[in-house]
Design a protein around this motif. Structure first.
Motif, PDB file in Angstrom:
ATOM      1  N   GLY A   5      75.921  51.528  30.429  1.00  0.00           N
ATOM      2  CA  GLY A   5      76.844  52.517  30.987  1.00  0.00           C
ATOM      3  C   GLY A   5      76.134  53.403  31.980  1.00  0.00           C
ATOM      4  N   ALA A   6      76.928  54.097  32.781  1.00  0.00           N
ATOM      5  CA  ALA A   6      76.386  54.916  33.865  1.00  0.00           C
ATOM      6  C   ALA A   6      75.477  56.021  33.324  1.00  0.00           C
ATOM      7  N   PRO A   7      74.554  56.485  34.164  1.00  0.00           N
ATOM      8  CA  PRO A   7      73.844  57.715  33.818  1.00  0.00           C
ATOM      9  C   PRO A   7      74.894  58.807  33.550  1.00  0.00           C
ATOM     10  N   GLU A  55      65.260  55.683  41.773  1.00  0.00           N
ATOM     11  CA  GLU A  55      65.144  54.215  41.807  1.00  0.00           C
ATOM     12  C   GLU A  55      64.706  53.708  40.439  1.00  0.00           C
ATOM     13  N   LEU A  56      64.873  52.396  40.231  1.00  0.00           N
ATOM     14  CA  LEU A  56      64.402  51.818  38.977  1.00  0.00           C
ATOM     15  C   LEU A  56      62.878  51.663  39.006  1.00  0.00           C
ATOM     16  N   THR A 129      69.487  66.158  40.335  1.00  0.00           N
ATOM     17  CA  THR A 129      69.967  66.839  41.543  1.00  0.00           C
ATOM     18  C   THR A 129      71.108  66.009  42.125  1.00  0.00           C
ATOM     19  N   ARG A 130      71.944  66.646  42.949  1.00  0.00           N
ATOM     20  CA  ARG A 130      73.101  65.953  43.494  1.00  0.00           C
ATOM     21  C   ARG A 130      72.689  64.664  44.231  1.00  0.00           C
ATOM     22  N   GLN A 131      71.591  64.773  44.980  1.00  0.00           N
ATOM     23  CA  GLN A 131      71.156  63.629  45.779  1.00  0.00           C
ATOM     24  C   GLN A 131      70.654  62.477  44.892  1.00  0.00           C
ATOM     25  N   THR A 132      69.832  62.813  43.915  1.00  0.00           N
ATOM     26  CA  THR A 132      69.291  61.776  43.038  1.00  0.00           C
ATOM     27  C   THR A 132      70.393  61.156  42.193  1.00  0.00           C
ATOM     28  N   VAL A 133      71.323  61.995  41.755  1.00  0.00           N
ATOM     29  CA  VAL A 133      72.433  61.474  40.949  1.00  0.00           C
ATOM     30  C   VAL A 133      73.206  60.430  41.755  1.00  0.00           C
ATOM     31  N   ALA A 134      73.458  60.709  43.018  1.00  0.00           N
ATOM     32  CA  ALA A 134      74.194  59.755  43.857  1.00  0.00           C
ATOM     33  C   ALA A 134      73.426  58.434  43.946  1.00  0.00           C
ATOM     34  N   ARG A 135      72.123  58.516  44.114  1.00  0.00           N
ATOM     35  CA  ARG A 135      71.314  57.295  44.203  1.00  0.00           C
ATOM     36  C   ARG A 135      71.328  56.538  42.865  1.00  0.00           C
ATOM     37  N   ARG A 136      71.243  57.279  41.760  1.00  0.00           N
ATOM     38  CA  ARG A 136      71.239  56.615  40.446  1.00  0.00           C
ATOM     39  C   ARG A 136      72.571  55.917  40.164  1.00  0.00           C
ATOM     40  N   PHE A 140      72.966  51.984  39.593  1.00  0.00           N
ATOM     41  CA  PHE A 140      73.722  51.519  38.428  1.00  0.00           C
ATOM     42  C   PHE A 140      74.777  50.502  38.865  1.00  0.00           C
ATOM     43  N   GLU A 141      75.531  50.814  39.925  1.00  0.00           N
ATOM     44  CA  GLU A 141      76.589  49.917  40.402  1.00  0.00           C
ATOM     45  C   GLU A 141      76.027  48.570  40.849  1.00  0.00           C
TER      46      GLU A 141
END
Ligand code: AMP
Length: 189
Positions: A5-7, A55-56, A129-136, A140-141
């Motif tokens: 599931g998503a972060p 990133e992973l 942070t907003r930016q890292t969350v978007a990347r995560r 995930f997708e």
């Protein structure tokens, strides 16, 4: 079993509840990595850049870390945040086949990303942070479909979905039903 599931879907929260009250052991790769960062280990140094970019961390590092964290085979384990790639999923199957002759069940936590983002921005971790969350979310997708397909193969009934947008206790109730543990009294330790 593995939690997919998503972060921000609440996997860690539920894994901790099952660890605390139902005899499971949570193995959270994110928590293990953060512990390595805190202690300044080699692994922590290697993982730092990937984590702060959202990133992973490379599969090889993750797999070695998980192998080192496995308890004795009589303890049921929840893998939380692992696997995140197909090579990780394959390695886990092999590891568990050798260890206990079984493959894991997968529980998929479904949640709207907007709800998950709200939860993450509320918990205040360094990489939230907003930016890292978007990347995560994007990472995930990228892996979501193939991972779900890996566990949701036609002849292989080991894939369960739960609605993780609900309040914590409702999600726990769904999980217990899926695991056949509804009606089992929680321990208090
Ligand atoms: P989490 O606490 O599960 O959200 O993980 C935090 C960060 O740790 C992720 O954004 C990744 O950089 C890294 N990470 C955690 N688990 C894994 C994994 N199974 N494979 C690769 N990277 C991971």
């Amino acid at each position: 079993m593995v939690f997919l599931g998503a972060p921000g879907a609440g996997k860690g929260t539920q894994a901790r509840i099952l660890q605390e009250h139902y005899g499971y052991r949570q193995i959270s790769t994110g928590d293990l990595l953060r512990e390595n960062l805190r202690l300044g280990t080699h692994l922590g140094e290697d993982a730092d850049g990937y984590m702060s970019r959202g990133e992973l961390v490379p599969d090889r590092l993750i797999v070695d870390m998980v192998k080192g964290a496995l308890p004795e085979s009589s303890v049921p384990v929840i893998f939380d945040g692992f696997p995140r790639t197909i090579p990780q999923a394959r390695t886990l199957d092999t590891m568990l086949q050798e260890r206990e002759g079984a493959v894991p069940r997968a529980i998929c936590f479904r949640v709207d990303l907007s709800d998950a983002e709200k939860r993450m921005l509320g918990r205040g971790r360094d990489d939230d942070t907003r930016q890292t969350v978007a990347r995560r979310f994007a990472v995930f997708e990228e892996h979501r479909q193939s991972l779900e397909a890996y566990y949701n193969r036609a002849r292989d009934v080991r894939f369960f979905e739960i609605d993780a947008s609900q309040p914590v206790d409702r999600v726990t109730a769904q999980l217990l039903r899926v695991l056949g543990l509804d009606g089992v009294r929680p321990t208090t330790s």
